[in-house]
Scaffold this active site. Structure first.
Site, PDB file in Angstrom:
ATOM      1  N   ARG A 103       0.850  -1.189   0.000  1.00 30.15           N
ATOM      2  CA  ARG A 103       0.000   0.000   0.000  1.00 30.15           C
ATOM      3  C   ARG A 103       0.877   1.226   0.000  1.00 30.15           C
ATOM      4  O   ARG A 103       1.685   1.398   0.907  1.00 30.15           O
ATOM      5  CB  ARG A 103      -0.823   0.014   1.304  1.00 30.15           C
ATOM      6  CG  ARG A 103      -2.203  -0.371   1.111  1.00 30.15           C
ATOM      7  CD  ARG A 103      -3.076  -0.190   2.312  1.00 30.15           C
ATOM      8  NE  ARG A 103      -2.555   0.317   3.549  1.00 30.15           N
ATOM      9  CZ  ARG A 103      -3.306   0.775   4.518  1.00 30.15           C
ATOM     10  NH1 ARG A 103      -4.616   0.837   4.365  1.00 30.15           N
ATOM     11  NH2 ARG A 103      -2.805   1.194   5.633  1.00 30.15           N
ATOM     12  N   THR A 107      -1.012   7.482  -0.841  1.00 25.14           N
ATOM     13  CA  THR A 107      -2.295   7.384  -1.565  1.00 25.14           C
ATOM     14  C   THR A 107      -3.166   6.243  -1.046  1.00 25.14           C
ATOM     15  O   THR A 107      -4.355   6.183  -1.352  1.00 25.14           O
ATOM     16  CB  THR A 107      -2.042   7.112  -3.058  1.00 25.14           C
ATOM     17  OG1 THR A 107      -1.391   5.835  -3.177  1.00 25.14           O
ATOM     18  CG2 THR A 107      -1.157   8.184  -3.686  1.00 25.14           C
ATOM     19  N   ASP A 202       4.967  -5.776   9.690  1.00 21.56           N
ATOM     20  CA  ASP A 202       6.032  -5.406  10.619  1.00 21.56           C
ATOM     21  C   ASP A 202       6.015  -6.301  11.863  1.00 21.56           C
ATOM     22  O   ASP A 202       7.069  -6.698  12.365  1.00 21.56           O
ATOM     23  CB  ASP A 202       5.880  -3.936  11.042  1.00 21.56           C
ATOM     24  CG  ASP A 202       6.323  -2.991   9.937  1.00 21.56           C
ATOM     25  OD1 ASP A 202       6.994  -3.446   8.985  1.00 21.56           O
ATOM     26  OD2 ASP A 202       5.991  -1.792  10.025  1.00 21.56           O
TER      27      ASP A 202
END
Ligand code: PRP
Ligand code: URA
Length: 208
Positions: A103, A107, A202
């Site tokens: 992603r 945006t 993460d």
């Protein structure tokens, strides 16, 4: 119309709560993602069709069953990888494709960087895995890539879903059933699921 399955199993609820906690280590996060995926995999494969086959026990010949339609697991990289081992434990003969999307942080639009799918994808029941269904942009784009390569039967399996993402995928792909471990409240202004669990990639790979 696409069906939405929100998991209602006590073990899933318990484990998702542990997954959410900011105190959960990378090691425990990985193990929990595996265990929840295993339980969700059981649900998402409930309607696989069977063919009758012969089997010989040490005593007699009898009838048994084999899964008729072959399966492909397609994780959305990176975080979807954290769900693959559970699905291949359940279905060892499944083939695994990969779709690389991230992603764009500005945006929030999905950017594709990799796609490699089984060549016979059109014959397979495809299970797309991604822990997070936030705006739905990544999942909707991944499903479109898989359809463009011929797949006809696709399900989406996510650990946590936001209402916005579920609607986006249902609008774009009304033929795709969606399985979520938990249905969360909303997205925040940065497109993160609230309450959520933070950034799944993460937390899985320790890149915080
Ligand atoms: C996360 C997550 C989904 C996506 C969900 O991936 O694993 O793929 O965001 O967001 P969306 O529904 O708004 O598209 P991310 O882009 O952070 O990439 P990563 O897995 O490589 O960390
Ligand atoms: N991607 C994540 O990893 N977490 C979110 O909350 C939203 C998108």
């Amino acid at each position: 119309m696409s069906k939405l399955f929100v998991m209602d199993h006590p073990l899933i609820k318990h484990k998702i709560t542990m997954l959410r906690s900011k105190e959960t280590s990378v090691k425990d996060f990985r193990e929990l993602a595996y265990e929840i995926s295993l339980l969700m995999g059981y649900e998402a494969t409930k309607d696989l069709t069977l063919e009758e086959i012969d089997v010989e026990t040490p005593l007699v010949k009898t009838k048994g069953y084999a899964i008729e339609k072959q399966v492909a697991i397609v994780p959305i990289l990176r975080a979807g990888l954290g769900m693959v081992d559970a699905f291949t434990s359940l279905i060892p003969a499944a083939k695994v494709g990969h779709i690389g999307l991230y992603r764009d942080h500005e945006t929030l639009q999905p950017v594709e960087y990799y796609c490699k799918l089984p060549t016979d994808i059109e014959k397979r029941q495809v299970l797309v895995t991604d822990p997070m269904l936030a705006t739905g942009g990544s999942a909707a784009a991944a499903i479109q890539f898989i359809k463009d390569r011929g797949a006809k039967k696709i399900k989406l399996v996510c650990l946590i879903g936001a209402p916005e993402g579920i609607k986006a995928v249902q609008d774009a792909h009304p033929d795709v059933d969606i399985y979520v471990g938990a249905l969360d409240e909303k997205l925040n202004e940065n497109g993160y699921i609230v309450p959520g669990l933070g950034d799944a990639g993460d937390r899985l790979f320790g890149t915080l």
